[in-house]
Design a protein around this motif. Structure first.
Motif, mmCIF file in Angstrom:
data_model
loop_
_atom_site.group_PDB
_atom_site.id
_atom_site.type_symbol
_atom_site.label_atom_id
_atom_site.label_comp_id
_atom_site.label_asym_id
_atom_site.label_seq_id
_atom_site.Cartn_x
_atom_site.Cartn_y
_atom_site.Cartn_z
ATOM 1 N N GLN A 2 66.790 130.468 57.196
ATOM 2 C CA GLN A 2 68.207 130.659 57.477
ATOM 3 C C GLN A 2 68.625 132.051 57.041
ATOM 4 O O GLN A 2 67.968 132.693 56.226
ATOM 5 N N GLN A 3 69.734 132.491 57.588
ATOM 6 C CA GLN A 3 70.250 133.803 57.231
ATOM 7 C C GLN A 3 70.615 133.829 55.738
ATOM 8 O O GLN A 3 71.226 132.904 55.214
ATOM 9 N N ALA A 4 70.227 134.875 55.063
ATOM 10 C CA ALA A 4 70.503 135.009 53.631
ATOM 11 C C ALA A 4 71.990 135.207 53.390
ATOM 12 O O ALA A 4 72.688 135.822 54.197
ATOM 13 N N GLU A 5 72.457 134.651 52.273
ATOM 14 C CA GLU A 5 73.844 134.843 51.863
ATOM 15 C C GLU A 5 73.883 135.799 50.692
ATOM 16 O O GLU A 5 72.960 135.844 49.879
ATOM 17 N N GLN A 6 74.955 136.523 50.599
ATOM 18 C CA GLN A 6 75.125 137.438 49.482
ATOM 19 C C GLN A 6 75.660 136.669 48.281
ATOM 20 O O GLN A 6 76.545 135.825 48.413
ATOM 21 N N VAL A 7 75.105 136.954 47.122
ATOM 22 C CA VAL A 7 75.558 136.334 45.876
ATOM 23 C C VAL A 7 75.789 137.424 44.842
ATOM 24 O O VAL A 7 75.310 138.544 44.977
ATOM 25 N N GLU A 8 76.550 137.074 43.825
ATOM 26 C CA GLU A 8 76.718 137.965 42.679
ATOM 27 C C GLU A 8 75.805 137.466 41.575
ATOM 28 O O GLU A 8 75.718 136.266 41.328
ATOM 29 N N ALA A 9 75.130 138.374 40.907
ATOM 30 C CA ALA A 9 74.232 138.001 39.815
ATOM 31 C C ALA A 9 74.510 138.881 38.609
ATOM 32 O O ALA A 9 74.797 140.072 38.753
ATOM 33 N N GLN A 10 74.452 138.271 37.443
ATOM 34 C CA GLN A 10 74.684 139.009 36.208
ATOM 35 C C GLN A 10 73.657 138.559 35.178
ATOM 36 O O GLN A 10 73.397 137.367 35.021
ATOM 37 N N LEU A 11 73.087 139.504 34.475
ATOM 38 C CA LEU A 11 72.163 139.215 33.397
ATOM 39 C C LEU A 11 72.971 138.949 32.127
ATOM 40 O O LEU A 11 73.889 139.700 31.795
ATOM 41 N N LEU A 12 72.642 137.873 31.431
ATOM 42 C CA LEU A 12 73.342 137.467 30.211
ATOM 43 C C LEU A 12 72.355 137.479 29.052
ATOM 44 O O LEU A 12 71.162 137.258 29.243
ATOM 45 N N ARG A 13 72.881 137.693 27.833
ATOM 46 C CA ARG A 13 72.009 137.735 26.659
ATOM 47 C C ARG A 13 72.632 137.038 25.457
ATOM 48 O O ARG A 13 73.845 136.947 25.340
ATOM 49 N N SER A 14 71.757 136.603 24.591
ATOM 50 C CA SER A 14 72.086 136.300 23.201
ATOM 51 C C SER A 14 71.243 137.274 22.417
ATOM 52 O O SER A 14 70.013 137.202 22.443
ATOM 53 N N ALA A 15 71.878 138.214 21.750
ATOM 54 C CA ALA A 15 71.120 139.270 21.086
ATOM 55 C C ALA A 15 71.968 139.908 19.990
ATOM 56 O O ALA A 15 73.191 139.793 19.997
ATOM 57 N N SER A 16 71.293 140.594 19.075
ATOM 58 C CA SER A 16 71.994 141.281 17.986
ATOM 59 C C SER A 16 71.174 142.482 17.541
ATOM 60 O O SER A 16 70.145 142.815 18.131
ATOM 61 N N GLU A 17 71.614 143.098 16.472
ATOM 62 C CA GLU A 17 70.957 144.308 15.994
ATOM 63 C C GLU A 17 69.491 144.072 15.649
ATOM 64 O O GLU A 17 68.627 144.874 15.979
ATOM 65 N N MET A 185 72.444 130.176 21.225
ATOM 66 C CA MET A 185 73.719 130.581 21.810
ATOM 67 C C MET A 185 74.507 131.609 21.001
ATOM 68 O O MET A 185 75.300 132.355 21.566
ATOM 69 N N LEU A 186 74.312 131.673 19.690
ATOM 70 C CA LEU A 186 75.185 132.515 18.867
ATOM 71 C C LEU A 186 74.751 133.971 18.751
ATOM 72 O O LEU A 186 75.479 134.788 18.203
ATOM 73 N N GLY A 187 73.561 134.292 19.257
ATOM 74 C CA GLY A 187 73.138 135.683 19.318
ATOM 75 C C GLY A 187 72.592 136.271 18.046
ATOM 76 O O GLY A 187 71.974 137.337 18.078
ATOM 77 N N ASP A 188 72.787 135.632 16.916
ATOM 78 C CA ASP A 188 72.344 136.228 15.660
ATOM 79 C C ASP A 188 71.020 135.653 15.161
ATOM 80 O O ASP A 188 70.585 135.963 14.065
ATOM 81 N N ARG A 189 70.382 134.830 15.979
ATOM 82 C CA ARG A 189 69.076 134.273 15.604
ATOM 83 C C ARG A 189 68.067 134.588 16.700
ATOM 84 O O ARG A 189 67.534 135.683 16.741
ATOM 85 N N ASP A 190 67.842 133.678 17.620
ATOM 86 C CA ASP A 190 66.883 133.948 18.693
ATOM 87 C C ASP A 190 67.496 134.874 19.734
ATOM 88 O O ASP A 190 68.691 134.816 20.006
ATOM 89 N N SER A 191 66.663 135.709 20.330
ATOM 90 C CA SER A 191 67.086 136.523 21.471
ATOM 91 C C SER A 191 66.818 135.713 22.729
ATOM 92 O O SER A 191 65.735 135.149 22.882
ATOM 93 N N GLU A 192 67.811 135.641 23.597
ATOM 94 C CA GLU A 192 67.680 134.848 24.828
ATOM 95 C C GLU A 192 68.157 135.666 26.007
ATOM 96 O O GLU A 192 68.949 136.600 25.859
ATOM 97 N N LEU A 193 67.698 135.261 27.180
ATOM 98 C CA LEU A 193 68.069 135.929 28.425
ATOM 99 C C LEU A 193 68.374 134.866 29.459
ATOM 100 O O LEU A 193 67.694 133.834 29.509
#
Length: 199
Positions: A2-17, A185-193
């Motif tokens: 089928q014909q492709a549809e346009q979507v919006e995509a955003q990269l999200l993170r849980s990360a800290s110093e 989820m809180l960003g100050d422990r595991d790094s997630e993507l």
């Protein structure tokens, strides 16, 4: 195809110093979950290896369970059609007998869903009594099992859910590495993507 549809995509993170060298803790995965739940119209589908949150406040700070309670309560009071389906493992990976980490994770998941003083089901049962609705018409918690015959008797084992997925109204998907718990989820422990895709 089928014909492709346009979507919006955003990269999200849980990360800290400590994990990416950025001076500010980033919780964009958590913020995207909370926004998607709040703005949902008809369907919320969550598939996750863990479901540990803290409705009504408490030690756990990610707020996802309370966001679900608030959204379901709003639907119950307004007479809206809303379905929330949460698919999690029956129990964490490991042995239920003698593996302390399994019992701790199971304890906190049950506190979130059905056993804590301010657990999700307690809050939603109170709203159901107030509105004359049924909790099960709005939210379901499910796990998968595989059943087969072995030596003439039925044997069941869990299908272990390891995914981390949120689908809202067939218009938004968040998929990535973040478990539904403070550690991810809180960003100050595991790094997630995670990737948020909207169509």
């Amino acid at each position: 195809l089928q014909q492709a549809e346009q979507v919006e995509a955003q990269l999200l993170r849980s990360a800290s110093e400590w994990s990416v060298g950025h001076p500010r803790t980033e919780t964009s995965i958590l913020q995207a979950y909370l926004t998607a739940i709040q703005e949902s119209q008809h369907l919320i589908y969550i598939e996750n290896q863990f479901f540990i949150s803290s409705p009504g406040g408490g030690e756990i700070r990610n707020g996802i369970a309370q966001a679900l309670v608030d959204r379901v309560a709003r639907a119950m009071r307004a007479g809206e059609t809303l379905r929330v389906v949460v698919l999690v493992p029956n129990h964490p990976e490991g042995s239920l007998l003698g593996d302390r980490s399994v019992t701790v994770v199971l304890h906190w998941a049950l506190q979130t869903i059905a056993r804590g003083r301010d657990c999700m089901m307690a809050q939603l049962t109170a709203v159901a009594a107030e509105t004359g609705t049924k909790v099960e018409d709005y939210i379901l918690f499910c796990c998968l099992r595989r059943v087969e015959r072995c030596g003439g008797r039925a044997v069941a084992e869990q299908v272990y859910v390891h995914s981390k997925l949120l689908i809202v109204d067939d218009r938004l998907v968040i998929c990535g590495s973040a478990n539904l718990n403070d550690r991810s989820m809180l960003g100050d422990r595991d790094s997630e993507l995670a990737l948020c895709v909207q169509g």
